[in-house]
Design a protein around this motif. Sequence first.
Motif, PDB file in Angstrom:
ATOM      1  N   GLN A 190       7.119 -11.853   2.609  1.00  0.00           N
ATOM      2  CA  GLN A 190       7.965 -13.041   2.782  1.00  0.00           C
ATOM      3  C   GLN A 190       9.395 -12.563   3.069  1.00  0.00           C
ATOM      4  O   GLN A 190      10.174 -12.282   2.163  1.00  0.00           O
ATOM      5  CB  GLN A 190       7.919 -13.915   1.525  1.00  0.00           C
ATOM      6  N   THR A 191       9.730 -12.511   4.350  1.00  0.00           N
ATOM      7  CA  THR A 191      11.054 -12.095   4.812  1.00  0.00           C
ATOM      8  C   THR A 191      11.692 -13.242   5.577  1.00  0.00           C
ATOM      9  O   THR A 191      11.041 -14.245   5.896  1.00  0.00           O
ATOM     10  CB  THR A 191      10.935 -10.877   5.739  1.00  0.00           C
ATOM     11  N   VAL A 192      12.969 -13.091   5.902  1.00  0.00           N
ATOM     12  CA  VAL A 192      13.654 -14.100   6.710  1.00  0.00           C
ATOM     13  C   VAL A 192      12.914 -14.306   8.032  1.00  0.00           C
ATOM     14  O   VAL A 192      12.662 -15.438   8.456  1.00  0.00           O
ATOM     15  CB  VAL A 192      15.118 -13.688   6.957  1.00  0.00           C
ATOM     16  N   ASP A 193      12.539 -13.223   8.677  1.00  0.00           N
ATOM     17  CA  ASP A 193      11.842 -13.317   9.964  1.00  0.00           C
ATOM     18  C   ASP A 193      10.491 -14.005   9.809  1.00  0.00           C
ATOM     19  O   ASP A 193      10.129 -14.880  10.612  1.00  0.00           O
ATOM     20  CB  ASP A 193      11.655 -11.908  10.549  1.00  0.00           C
ATOM     21  N   PHE A 194       9.740 -13.648   8.782  1.00  0.00           N
ATOM     22  CA  PHE A 194       8.428 -14.267   8.552  1.00  0.00           C
ATOM     23  C   PHE A 194       8.564 -15.772   8.341  1.00  0.00           C
ATOM     24  O   PHE A 194       7.825 -16.572   8.927  1.00  0.00           O
ATOM     25  CB  PHE A 194       7.748 -13.622   7.345  1.00  0.00           C
ATOM     26  N   VAL A 195       9.499 -16.177   7.473  1.00  0.00           N
ATOM     27  CA  VAL A 195       9.655 -17.595   7.156  1.00  0.00           C
ATOM     28  C   VAL A 195      10.074 -18.378   8.405  1.00  0.00           C
ATOM     29  O   VAL A 195       9.546 -19.471   8.674  1.00  0.00           O
ATOM     30  CB  VAL A 195      10.669 -17.789   6.015  1.00  0.00           C
ATOM     31  N   ARG A 196      10.979 -17.826   9.185  1.00  0.00           N
ATOM     32  CA  ARG A 196      11.393 -18.524  10.411  1.00  0.00           C
ATOM     33  C   ARG A 196      10.225 -18.679  11.377  1.00  0.00           C
ATOM     34  O   ARG A 196      10.082 -19.726  12.035  1.00  0.00           O
ATOM     35  CB  ARG A 196      12.550 -17.762  11.069  1.00  0.00           C
ATOM     36  N   LYS A 197       9.373 -17.680  11.461  1.00  0.00           N
ATOM     37  CA  LYS A 197       8.201 -17.774  12.336  1.00  0.00           C
ATOM     38  C   LYS A 197       7.237 -18.855  11.851  1.00  0.00           C
ATOM     39  O   LYS A 197       6.636 -19.571  12.658  1.00  0.00           O
ATOM     40  CB  LYS A 197       7.488 -16.414  12.409  1.00  0.00           C
ATOM     41  N   LYS A 198       7.080 -18.989  10.541  1.00  0.00           N
ATOM     42  CA  LYS A 198       6.194 -20.018   9.998  1.00  0.00           C
ATOM     43  C   LYS A 198       6.752 -21.419  10.252  1.00  0.00           C
ATOM     44  O   LYS A 198       5.997 -22.361  10.529  1.00  0.00           O
ATOM     45  CB  LYS A 198       5.952 -19.789   8.503  1.00  0.00           C
ATOM     46  N   HIS A 199       8.063 -21.565  10.165  1.00  0.00           N
ATOM     47  CA  HIS A 199       8.663 -22.860  10.500  1.00  0.00           C
ATOM     48  C   HIS A 199       8.379 -23.216  11.962  1.00  0.00           C
ATOM     49  O   HIS A 199       8.085 -24.367  12.286  1.00  0.00           O
ATOM     50  CB  HIS A 199      10.175 -22.825  10.249  1.00  0.00           C
ATOM     51  N   THR A 200       8.451 -22.229  12.834  1.00  0.00           N
ATOM     52  CA  THR A 200       8.157 -22.471  14.242  1.00  0.00           C
ATOM     53  C   THR A 200       6.670 -22.772  14.444  1.00  0.00           C
ATOM     54  O   THR A 200       6.305 -23.705  15.170  1.00  0.00           O
ATOM     55  CB  THR A 200       8.558 -21.243  15.083  1.00  0.00           C
ATOM     56  N   GLN A 201       5.813 -22.005  13.767  1.00  0.00           N
ATOM     57  CA  GLN A 201       4.373 -22.163  13.931  1.00  0.00           C
ATOM     58  C   GLN A 201       3.883 -23.534  13.477  1.00  0.00           C
ATOM     59  O   GLN A 201       3.065 -24.166  14.149  1.00  0.00           O
ATOM     60  CB  GLN A 201       3.642 -21.067  13.139  1.00  0.00           C
ATOM     61  N   PHE A 202       4.362 -23.998  12.331  1.00  0.00           N
ATOM     62  CA  PHE A 202       3.857 -25.239  11.753  1.00  0.00           C
ATOM     63  C   PHE A 202       4.807 -26.419  11.905  1.00  0.00           C
ATOM     64  O   PHE A 202       4.443 -27.550  11.581  1.00  0.00           O
ATOM     65  CB  PHE A 202       3.531 -25.022  10.272  1.00  0.00           C
ATOM     66  N   GLY A 203       6.019 -26.176  12.410  1.00  0.00           N
ATOM     67  CA  GLY A 203       7.027 -27.230  12.460  1.00  0.00           C
ATOM     68  C   GLY A 203       6.748 -28.350  13.435  1.00  0.00           C
ATOM     69  O   GLY A 203       7.380 -29.407  13.362  1.00  0.00           O
ATOM     70  N   GLY A 204       5.800 -28.149  14.346  1.00  0.00           N
ATOM     71  CA  GLY A 204       5.419 -29.218  15.258  1.00  0.00           C
ATOM     72  C   GLY A 204       4.357 -30.136  14.704  1.00  0.00           C
ATOM     73  O   GLY A 204       4.047 -31.178  15.289  1.00  0.00           O
ATOM     74  N   PHE A 205       3.784 -29.748  13.565  1.00  0.00           N
ATOM     75  CA  PHE A 205       2.780 -30.538  12.862  1.00  0.00           C
ATOM     76  C   PHE A 205       1.651 -30.989  13.796  1.00  0.00           C
ATOM     77  O   PHE A 205       1.340 -32.169  13.898  1.00  0.00           O
ATOM     78  CB  PHE A 205       3.432 -31.699  12.110  1.00  0.00           C
ATOM     79  N   SER A 206       1.070 -30.000  14.438  1.00  0.00           N
ATOM     80  CA  SER A 206      -0.030 -30.234  15.378  1.00  0.00           C
ATOM     81  C   SER A 206      -1.360 -29.707  14.856  1.00  0.00           C
ATOM     82  O   SER A 206      -2.336 -29.630  15.601  1.00  0.00           O
ATOM     83  CB  SER A 206       0.285 -29.564  16.720  1.00  0.00           C
TER      84      SER A 206
END
Length: 285
Positions: free
Chosen positions: A51-67
């Motif tokens: 759990q790093t800054v880069d990992f968390v930002r990638k997860k926000h991008t991956q799931f942030g569209g709620f698709s």
Amino acid sequence: MKVAVGPDPSLVYRPDVDPEAAKDKGSFRNYTSGPLLDRVFATYKLMHTQQTVDFVRKKHTQFGGFSYKKMTVLEAVAMLDGLVDESDPDVDFPNSFHAFQTAEGIRKAHPDKDWFHLVGLLHDLGKVLVLAGEPQWAVVGDTFPVGCRPQASVVFCDSTFQDNPDLQDPRYSTEFGMYQPHCGLENVLMSWGHDEYMYQMMKFNKFSLPPEAFYMIRFHSFYPWHTGGDYWQLCSEQDLAMLPWVQEFNKFDLYTKCPGLPDVDELRPYYQGLIDKYCPGVLSW
């Protein structure tokens, strides 16, 4: 089909009775002894390494569209029954019962706050991420801010962060890291898991719940803050005003192992009414 998802450290060390009946508070959330300690430690070691800054930002991008999926709240509640917590042999009833138990505990104590009852039902629905293929260390367990040095009350703090690359990065390895003093938790990047996902999902779908509900969902696993007393240097006055609400919620967020399981069929119409009021219809997950 049920999916064996391995140990869920956020559920393993919980009291086996309701909070009013609980006497031995020292046995709760025991991270120093117990038969499941190795498995819990291994999960936190993975979490605190990856759990790093880069990992968390990638997860926000991956799931942030709620698709990921379109479904109602009660369909998501039913999906939780596809999760099998192999680390807890004492709990052999469906995960959805915990959602209704939590909600009913809140309803009994706060009969005039229907939005609070609904929070009890909603709080763990972000765990559908496991069914989307996410590893448990990226879904469950205690949360913490990334982008700054972990504080003392983070579970296994002294023995699980050695391989986290952010702690070798001068931008992220100090007490404040990438944050300003008292910047407010709304401006803090939390470790990725079911709390953050559900909070973002509620915002995306425009749930009409009060701010207290969003705080409870987003920070109910942030034990280093609401129980450990750490990270206050990042808190705003609003965060400190909301803290008692998060603490009140956590009294009810327990995996009770009592024989009196809720009659879900009897309760469903009441909670469907709350869903229709605050978060109706088919939602984006």
